[in-house]
Write a protein that holds these residues in place. Structure first.
Motif, short mmCIF file in Angstrom:
data_model
loop_
_atom_site.label_atom_id
_atom_site.label_comp_id
_atom_site.label_asym_id
_atom_site.label_seq_id
_atom_site.Cartn_x
_atom_site.Cartn_y
_atom_site.Cartn_z
N ASN A 51 0.84 -1.19 0.00
CA ASN A 51 0.00 0.00 0.00
C ASN A 51 0.88 1.24 0.00
N ASP A 52 0.26 2.35 -0.33
CA ASP A 52 0.96 3.64 -0.42
C ASP A 52 0.61 4.57 0.75
N VAL A 53 0.09 4.01 1.83
CA VAL A 53 -0.38 4.84 2.94
C VAL A 53 0.75 5.69 3.51
N ARG A 54 1.92 5.11 3.74
CA ARG A 54 3.03 5.89 4.30
C ARG A 54 3.38 7.08 3.41
N ASP A 55 3.53 6.83 2.11
CA ASP A 55 3.89 7.91 1.19
C ASP A 55 2.81 8.99 1.14
N LEU A 56 1.56 8.57 1.10
CA LEU A 56 0.45 9.53 1.07
C LEU A 56 0.39 10.34 2.36
N ARG A 57 0.58 9.66 3.48
CA ARG A 57 0.55 10.33 4.78
C ARG A 57 1.68 11.36 4.88
N LEU B 189 1.52 14.48 7.73
CA LEU B 189 0.82 13.95 8.90
C LEU B 189 1.65 12.89 9.61
N SER B 190 1.52 12.85 10.91
CA SER B 190 2.11 11.75 11.68
C SER B 190 1.13 10.59 11.67
N GLN B 191 1.59 9.43 12.08
CA GLN B 191 0.70 8.28 12.19
C GLN B 191 -0.40 8.58 13.19
N GLU B 192 -0.06 9.26 14.26
CA GLU B 192 -1.04 9.63 15.29
C GLU B 192 -2.13 10.53 14.70
N GLN B 193 -1.72 11.54 13.93
CA GLN B 193 -2.69 12.46 13.34
C GLN B 193 -3.61 11.75 12.36
N LEU B 194 -3.04 10.89 11.52
CA LEU B 194 -3.87 10.16 10.56
C LEU B 194 -4.83 9.23 11.28
N GLY B 195 -4.34 8.53 12.28
CA GLY B 195 -5.20 7.66 13.07
C GLY B 195 -6.36 8.42 13.68
N ARG B 196 -6.07 9.59 14.23
CA ARG B 196 -7.11 10.41 14.84
C ARG B 196 -8.17 10.81 13.80
N GLU B 197 -7.71 11.19 12.61
CA GLU B 197 -8.63 11.58 11.53
C GLU B 197 -9.56 10.42 11.14
N LEU B 198 -9.02 9.21 11.20
CA LEU B 198 -9.78 8.04 10.75
C LEU B 198 -10.46 7.28 11.89
N GLY B 199 -10.19 7.70 13.12
CA GLY B 199 -10.81 7.03 14.26
C GLY B 199 -10.19 5.70 14.61
N VAL B 200 -8.89 5.55 14.31
CA VAL B 200 -8.15 4.34 14.66
C VAL B 200 -6.88 4.74 15.40
N SER B 201 -6.20 3.75 15.95
CA SER B 201 -4.98 4.04 16.71
C SER B 201 -3.77 4.25 15.81
N ARG B 202 -2.75 4.87 16.37
CA ARG B 202 -1.48 5.02 15.67
C ARG B 202 -0.92 3.64 15.33
N GLN B 203 -1.12 2.68 16.22
CA GLN B 203 -0.62 1.33 16.00
C GLN B 203 -1.29 0.68 14.78
N THR B 204 -2.55 0.97 14.57
CA THR B 204 -3.25 0.45 13.40
C THR B 204 -2.65 1.02 12.13
N ILE B 205 -2.40 2.32 12.12
CA ILE B 205 -1.79 2.96 10.94
C ILE B 205 -0.41 2.36 10.70
N ASN B 206 0.36 2.18 11.75
CA ASN B 206 1.69 1.59 11.62
C ASN B 206 1.60 0.19 11.04
#
Length: 63
Positions: free
Chosen positions: A3-9, A14-31
């Motif tokens: 997936n291209d999530v890291r590059d898009l983020r 955005l940090s993983q924490e910020q993206l997770g917050r936007e999507l309603g999931v944890s930073r660990q999920t994004i990671n």
């Protein structure tokens, strides 16, 4: 599945924490998604793609 999530983020500054917050999931999920250790549910994959204004197929790539 790749997936291209890291590059898009990162392109959005955005940090993983910020993206997770936007999507309603944890930073660990994004990671885990970025590392390819977790395939998101279809609703989360769609939410991610819409957040980045891309199609699901543009964000996630089946190898």
């Amino acid at each position: 599945m790749r997936n291209d999530v890291r590059d898009l983020r990162r392109a959005r500054g955005l940090s993983q924490e910020q993206l997770g917050r936007e999507l309603g999931v944890s930073r660990q999920t994004i990671n885990a998604i970025e590392q390819g250790r977790y395939a998101p549910s279809l609703p989360l994959a769609i939410h991610l793609a819409r957040f980045f204004r891309q199609s699901v197929e543009e964000v996630f790539h089946v190898d």
